[in-house]
Motif scaffolding. Structure first.
Motif, mmCIF file in Angstrom:
data_model
loop_
_atom_site.group_PDB
_atom_site.id
_atom_site.type_symbol
_atom_site.label_atom_id
_atom_site.label_comp_id
_atom_site.label_asym_id
_atom_site.label_seq_id
_atom_site.Cartn_x
_atom_site.Cartn_y
_atom_site.Cartn_z
ATOM 1 N N THR A 178 1.836 9.090 -6.240
ATOM 2 C CA THR A 178 2.276 10.453 -5.935
ATOM 3 C C THR A 178 3.338 10.904 -6.940
ATOM 4 N N GLU A 179 4.301 10.053 -7.213
ATOM 5 C CA GLU A 179 5.355 10.399 -8.172
ATOM 6 C C GLU A 179 4.777 10.552 -9.579
ATOM 7 N N GLU A 180 3.921 9.631 -9.979
ATOM 8 C CA GLU A 180 3.300 9.743 -11.300
ATOM 9 C C GLU A 180 2.442 11.004 -11.378
ATOM 10 N N LEU A 207 0.839 -1.199 0.000
ATOM 11 C CA LEU A 207 0.000 0.000 0.000
ATOM 12 C C LEU A 207 0.878 1.254 0.000
ATOM 13 N N ASP A 208 1.933 1.249 0.818
ATOM 14 C CA ASP A 208 2.876 2.373 0.824
ATOM 15 C C ASP A 208 3.491 2.567 -0.565
ATOM 16 N N GLU A 209 3.886 1.477 -1.192
ATOM 17 C CA GLU A 209 4.476 1.546 -2.529
ATOM 18 C C GLU A 209 3.474 2.099 -3.543
ATOM 19 N N LEU A 210 2.224 1.671 -3.454
ATOM 20 C CA LEU A 210 1.190 2.177 -4.362
ATOM 21 C C LEU A 210 1.024 3.685 -4.207
ATOM 22 N N GLY A 241 -0.259 10.608 0.021
ATOM 23 C CA GLY A 241 0.584 11.344 -0.903
ATOM 24 C C GLY A 241 -0.025 12.708 -1.177
ATOM 25 N N PHE A 242 0.826 13.693 -1.379
ATOM 26 C CA PHE A 242 0.383 15.064 -1.635
ATOM 27 C C PHE A 242 1.105 15.579 -2.871
ATOM 28 N N ILE A 243 0.366 16.247 -3.734
ATOM 29 C CA ILE A 243 0.947 16.891 -4.913
ATOM 30 C C ILE A 243 0.523 18.352 -4.833
#
Length: 165
Positions: free
Chosen positions: A41-43, A33-36, A78-80
């Motif tokens: 977030t990066e994408e 889940l962390d990896e997802l 994740g935050f963008i």
């Protein structure tokens, strides 16, 4: 990750083994889940930067460069964010031009708040130290489009992480 079946009988040794197996499964699930969330977030950051460039919004590079992605392990989120001070004006648009080409979800955003109308207004640009006239700008919803694209790819990325990771 698929379906996981844990079998046990009603004796202490079997129950302890099942608890250990369940804990291991839980830990693996949290790791994935962390990896997802990290991947999305990066994408998302990359998608937002590309959206700024492809929507034709005027940008000196400051807006695209100000977009950052951050994963918080403690919040498991994740935050963008776009850090340029004018990002919200690019996203939603301004003036009568923005009102005629509004954001897909304008919410409470108000266009032409100073009632300049078709007369527009003059502003001093920090970029070239010159005065410029404008009637505003259309919405270039780079963050909205990023959200929609993340929704579109989320299942694929989740499948990659949980089925192959």
């Amino acid at each position: 990750m698929g379906t996981k079946t844990i079998s046990f009988s009603f004796d202490v040794k079997s129950i302890n083994a099942a608890v250990k197996e369940l804990s291991s499964y839980r830990d693996e699930f949290k790791r994935k889940l962390d990896e997802l969330i990290r991947r999305l977030t990066e994408e998302g950051k990359e998608i937002a930067q590309l959206q700024v460039l492809t929507l034709g919004a005027f940008d000196t590079g400051e807006l695209a460069d100000s977009i950052q992605g951050y994963y918080s392990p403690s919040l498991r989120a994740g935050f963008i964010r776009a850090g340029a001070w004018y990002a919200v004006y690019v996203e939603y648009g301004t003036g009568v031009v923005g009102a005629s080409s509004p954001h897909p979800m304008p919410g409470g955003w108000a266009y032409d708040v100073n009632s300049h109308g078709e007369s527009g207004w003059v502003y001093m640009s920090d970029r070239d130290n010159q005065f410029h006239w404008t009637k505003g700008q259309p919405s270039s919803p780079f963050m909205y489009n990023t959200l929609r694209e993340l929704e579109r790819i989320a299942a694929r990325v989740a499948s990659e992480v949980f089925d192959n990771g």
